[in-house]
Design an enzyme around this catalytic site. Structure first.
Site, PDB file in Angstrom:
ATOM      1  N   SER A 161       0.507  -0.944  -0.117  1.00  0.00           N
ATOM      2  CA  SER A 161       0.160   0.040  -0.021  1.00  0.00           C
ATOM      3  C   SER A 161       1.077   1.317  -0.059  1.00  0.00           C
ATOM      4  O   SER A 161       1.647   1.771  -1.256  1.00  0.00           O
ATOM      5  CB  SER A 161      -1.231   0.370   1.205  1.00  0.00           C
ATOM      6  OG  SER A 161      -2.088   0.518   0.669  1.00  0.00           O
ATOM      7  N   ASP A 256      -9.663  -3.097  -4.951  1.00  0.00           N
ATOM      8  CA  ASP A 256      -9.257  -2.501  -4.071  1.00  0.00           C
ATOM      9  C   ASP A 256      -9.835  -0.850  -4.728  1.00  0.00           C
ATOM     10  O   ASP A 256      -9.193  -0.781  -5.770  1.00  0.00           O
ATOM     11  CB  ASP A 256      -7.838  -2.772  -4.337  1.00  0.00           C
ATOM     12  CG  ASP A 256      -7.327  -1.816  -3.649  1.00  0.00           C
ATOM     13  OD1 ASP A 256      -7.179  -1.154  -3.506  1.00  0.00           O
ATOM     14  OD2 ASP A 256      -6.242  -2.756  -3.509  1.00  0.00           O
ATOM     15  N   HIS A 286      -7.768  -5.059  -0.531  1.00  0.00           N
ATOM     16  CA  HIS A 286      -6.692  -4.352   0.143  1.00  0.00           C
ATOM     17  C   HIS A 286      -6.357  -5.299   1.140  1.00  0.00           C
ATOM     18  O   HIS A 286      -7.199  -5.173   2.729  1.00  0.00           O
ATOM     19  CB  HIS A 286      -7.155  -3.037  -0.238  1.00  0.00           C
ATOM     20  CG  HIS A 286      -5.660  -2.265   0.284  1.00  0.00           C
ATOM     21  ND1 HIS A 286      -4.933  -2.113  -0.799  1.00  0.00           N
ATOM     22  CD2 HIS A 286      -5.482  -1.996   1.270  1.00  0.00           C
ATOM     23  CE1 HIS A 286      -4.057  -1.038  -0.370  1.00  0.00           C
ATOM     24  NE2 HIS A 286      -4.383  -0.538   1.106  1.00  0.00           N
TER      25      HIS A 286
END
Length: 319
Positions: A161, A256, A286
């Site tokens: 991320s 996501d 995610h």
């Protein structure tokens, strides 16, 4: 939208029934507390590793803590490969403890050292604080490799991320010579375009923990007002060229808002002559690698990524 994994669908239904507020409805301090409180419910018990210790190095904003793991099967007798890992959390939440389990799994599966960075968080420390800390850690590792048993020719970078965003930027900086060059980039559902203009932002707006609104909340805390969000230091997908960056593993998941930019990045890497392994999982969300109690599939995905990394280190000419 593709269907969710059944176990994940049941989990998300339970979250909705519990009325848990989304991160964007919380202050950063409340979001950090909520993220930490959820960890025992989501993550698998941490794996044992051969060794783990915290050290402190000089950082651009003061002392910077690194956590060094030596995975099982990683020989302590000579220089070993190393992954510099940058945790996710939207540059606002997350720390060494939140990603301890993932770092342990990667260290064991890749038979390497993993060095995790406790970089400064926004909004107290907005861009470029996190990037400056990550760069300082990479410079220190390259300089001190011999004293801590690391082979500088087999130094990789990675993250999930927001940490994947930092890792991709470091790879570009290494390519350009402003940082030590690295051998591999391991990117798990990375943030790659801060303009948030991809179709997946319009597609993923509800029903999962990380929505388009959640990403905007994180980015607005991290990116100062007036910053050009096309700057490649926050949007590596917008870099003029990706050629010459190290081989890559890119994980994307369909549910996501970051899905499309991750897939576009992998496609650009390939088109511009960079070796890339791209894995897209259509029924996941995610953060899947951090949800072992709910999604057992996360562990084999992490091990596969580690195997790709190890193969790069072990293949003649791989680095």
């Amino acid at each position: 939208m593709s269907p969710l994994h059944p176990a994940l669908a049941r989990f998300l239904a339970a979250v909705r029934a519990a009325g848990r507020p989304p991160f964007q409805d919380l202050t950063p301090a409340e979001a950090r507390a909520a993220y930490a409180a959820g960890r025992p419910l989501l993550q698998s018990p941490p794996e044992d590793v051969a060794d783990v210790r915290d050290i402190t190095i000089p950082g651009p904003g003061g002392p910077l803590t690194l956590r060094i793991y030596r995975g099982g099967g990683c020989d302590d007798a000579g220089p070993q490969p190393c992954l510099l890992f940058l945790h996710g959390g939207g540059w606002v939440i997350g720390d060494l403890d939140s990603h301890d389990g993932l770092c342990r799994r990667l260290a064991n599966a890749a038979r390497c050292r993993v060095v995790a960075v406790d970089y400064r968080l926004a909004p107290e420390h907005p861009f470029p604080a996190a990037l400056d800390d990550a760069a300082a850690a990479l410079r220190w590792l390259a300089c001190e490799a011999g004293t801590i048993g690391i082979d500088p020719a087999r130094l990789a970078i990675g993250g999930d991320s927001a940490g994947g965003n930092l890792a991709a930027v470091l790879a570009l900086m290494g390519r350009d010579g402003t940082l030590p060059a690295t051998a591999f980039q391991l990117l798990f559902y990375p943030v790659l375009d801060a303009t948030m203009a991809s179709a997946s932002y319009a597609r993923v707006t509800e029903g999962v923990p990380l929505t388009a609104a959640t990403m905007r909340y994180f980015a607005d805390h991290y990116l100062p007002a007036g910053l050009d969000r096309t700057d490649w230091r926050v949007s590596p997908l917008r870099a003029a060229s990706l050629a010459g960056t190290p081989p890559a593993f890119v994980l994307t998941v369909a549910q996501d808002p970051l899905a499309d930019e991750g897939r576009d990045y992998a496609a650009r890497l390939e088109a511009e002559g960079v070796r890339v392994t791209a894995l897209h999982v259509s029924d996941q969300i995610h953060g899947m690698l951090m949800m072992g109690q709910v999604l057992p599939v996360g562990a084999p995905v992490a091990r596969f990524a580690a195997a790709v990394l190890r193969d790069c280190w072990d293949s003649p000419g791989g680095v």
